[in-house]
Scaffold this motif. Structure first.
Motif, PDB file in Angstrom:
ATOM      1  N   GLN A 148      47.959  45.230  46.147  1.00 40.05           N
ATOM      2  CA  GLN A 148      47.572  46.606  45.849  1.00 40.05           C
ATOM      3  C   GLN A 148      46.998  46.760  44.444  1.00 40.05           C
ATOM      4  O   GLN A 148      46.291  47.731  44.178  1.00 40.05           O
ATOM      5  N   TYR A 149      47.274  45.833  43.544  1.00 37.23           N
ATOM      6  CA  TYR A 149      46.737  45.950  42.194  1.00 37.23           C
ATOM      7  C   TYR A 149      45.211  45.997  42.215  1.00 37.23           C
ATOM      8  O   TYR A 149      44.588  46.714  41.421  1.00 37.23           O
ATOM      9  N   VAL A 150      44.604  45.245  43.131  1.00 39.17           N
ATOM     10  CA  VAL A 150      43.145  45.278  43.251  1.00 39.17           C
ATOM     11  C   VAL A 150      42.698  46.240  44.341  1.00 39.17           C
ATOM     12  O   VAL A 150      41.653  46.891  44.218  1.00 39.17           O
ATOM     13  N   LEU A 151      43.470  46.399  45.415  1.00 35.57           N
ATOM     14  CA  LEU A 151      43.052  47.293  46.497  1.00 35.57           C
ATOM     15  C   LEU A 151      43.126  48.756  46.084  1.00 35.57           C
ATOM     16  O   LEU A 151      42.354  49.571  46.594  1.00 35.57           O
ATOM     17  N   GLY A 152      44.031  49.111  45.179  1.00 34.95           N
ATOM     18  CA  GLY A 152      44.153  50.497  44.737  1.00 34.95           C
ATOM     19  C   GLY A 152      42.872  51.017  44.111  1.00 34.95           C
ATOM     20  O   GLY A 152      42.281  51.985  44.590  1.00 34.95           O
ATOM     21  N   PRO A 153      42.378  50.388  43.038  1.00 31.69           N
ATOM     22  CA  PRO A 153      41.110  50.823  42.450  1.00 31.69           C
ATOM     23  C   PRO A 153      39.899  50.300  43.208  1.00 31.69           C
ATOM     24  O   PRO A 153      38.807  50.842  43.087  1.00 31.69           O
ATOM     25  N   GLY A 154      40.081  49.221  43.991  1.00 31.51           N
ATOM     26  CA  GLY A 154      38.992  48.667  44.788  1.00 31.51           C
ATOM     27  C   GLY A 154      38.334  47.468  44.135  1.00 31.51           C
ATOM     28  O   GLY A 154      38.241  47.384  42.911  1.00 31.51           O
ATOM     29  N   THR A 155      37.856  46.552  44.963  1.00 26.95           N
ATOM     30  CA  THR A 155      37.220  45.340  44.432  1.00 26.95           C
ATOM     31  C   THR A 155      35.875  45.627  43.783  1.00 26.95           C
ATOM     32  O   THR A 155      35.317  44.759  43.114  1.00 26.95           O
ATOM     33  N   GLY A 156      35.345  46.841  43.983  1.00 29.67           N
ATOM     34  CA  GLY A 156      34.083  47.208  43.345  1.00 29.67           C
ATOM     35  C   GLY A 156      34.228  47.692  41.916  1.00 29.67           C
ATOM     36  O   GLY A 156      33.215  47.986  41.266  1.00 29.67           O
TER      37      GLY A 156
END
Length: 371
Positions: A284-292
């Motif tokens: 979730q650390y990356v999925l929360g703000p998004g990989t973009g």
């Protein structure tokens, strides 16, 4: 209010229990993260174990079994393990996008809005007092000739036709039956299931929970996390506006977003921290703000994290930014730093922590150069 990205990342790492693992219960950990992606069960277990002061094998599965977590299709159409209150907050918002009414969705999955409505009613009735495997559920549905044309899509493991039903609260995953998935209704599975409120009623809880872990963020970033920007921009902005003084605008090196007012002073006082963490796949650390988010993940390296078929690789996080990936090979943890960078200091402690969370008896670090 102005802060730096280094402050934001340090604050998020603490809020998400990465830099400060907690003695909290599994539902409390999962609730703080607004759910953990659970298409791969081991990924959900790793996400929770890495944030727990005393990780336990199978903690997420046990919480699903005892009804303190629910597994359902939620954000971005992916399976998540969530708290019942968390699911009840986001599902009405996702449902309000009515993605199944779009011509492109109808062409792809072969069901009209009227057929989805009929399917929702039928499945809700079947599962109100039952717990069925996919095969059993499809068999029960195909007893009605009206659903015969949907048989192939209903049998698909991707569950595309079932997702709109999940967003409307008619279906969720039940306890596994051996190696088979089962389905039931949230109201049957969860004794105190809060039900689905209207989106305007549910939105404040969903937004405040999200900002409490991933702020500062904009309405557009929130909607990208929630529905891949399927909602009307004016609607989402309206939800944010309705929160009024509960939100504080924050400028982060030229980018403006919102944080909960109750967290504004804490964020402003956060000191940048030197740290190294290994987080698992679909974290979730990356999925929360998004990989973009190019501040979090450099654009040049996005494809190394967001891979084919929707796979999100395990990540190496250095001072809050994603700086590499890692893989488990037997009892080895193989670390690949971006741009052939050397291993960061304190990588051994990070590897030891992820090895413990993954249940490895021992671990070793091997560097693999990334072109």
């Amino acid at each position: 209010m102005r802060v730096t990205w280094e402050q934001v990342f340090a604050w998020r790492l603490a809020r998400q229990y990465v830099s400060r693992p907690a003695a909290s219960s599994v539902p409390e950990l999962v609730g703080r993260l607004c759910g953990v992606q659970a298409q791969v069960t081991s990924a959900a277990e790793t996400a929770v174990a890495l944030r727990s002061a005393a990780p336990e094998d199978g903690a997420v599965v046990r919480a699903l079994s005892n009804g303190t977590l629910i597994k359902t299709w939620a954000m971005r159409g992916t399976l998540h393990a969530m708290t019942p209150t968390g699911a009840a907050a986001v599902l009405p918002l996702i449902a309000s996008a009515r993605t199944w009414e779009k011509p492109s969705w109808q062409r792809t999955f072969g069901a009209t809005p009227a057929e989805v409505a009929a399917l929702t009613e039928a499945v809700g009735g079947i599962l109100a007092e039952a717990e069925l495997t996919r095969e059993e559920l499809v068999e029960a549905l195909l007893a009605d000739k009206a659903f015969h044309k949907l048989g192939e899509e209903l049998r698909s493991g991707w569950g595309a036709l079932l997702k709109p039903l999940a967003w409307q609260g008619a279906i969720c995953h039940g306890p596994a039956r051996g190696n088979k998935v089962t389905f039931t209704s949230p109201a049957r599975l969860i004794p105190d299931w809060p039900g689905s409120a209207g989106p305007d009623v549910a939105a404040p809880a969903a937004i405040t929970a999200y900002l409490g872990a991933y702020g500062p963020a904009t309405p557009e970033i929130f909607d990208a996390w929630l529905s891949r920007n399927s909602l009307r921009k004016t609607t989402v902005r309206g939800w944010f506006a309705e929160l009024g003084d509960a939100l504080t605008p924050v400028e982060v090196e030229g980018r403006t977003g919102y944080v909960l007012t109750e967290h504004a002073d804490e964020l402003a006082a956060t000191e940048p921290a030197t740290s190294v963490h290994l987080l698992g796949p679909f974290d979730q650390y990356v999925l929360g703000p998004g990989t973009g988010d190019t501040e979090l993940l450099p654009k040049a390296h996005r494809a190394l994290v967001s891979r084919t078929a929707g796979w999100i690789a395990p990540i190496v996080v250095v001072d809050g930014r994603i700086a590499g990936t890692w893989e488990r090979e037997g009892d080895e943890v193989v670390v690949s730093m971006f741009d052939c960078a050397p291993l960061p200091k304190h990588i051994d402690a990070a590897v030891e922590r992820v090895a413990k969370a993954a249940g490895l008896d021992k671990s070793a670090v091997r560097v693999a150069a990334v072109p």
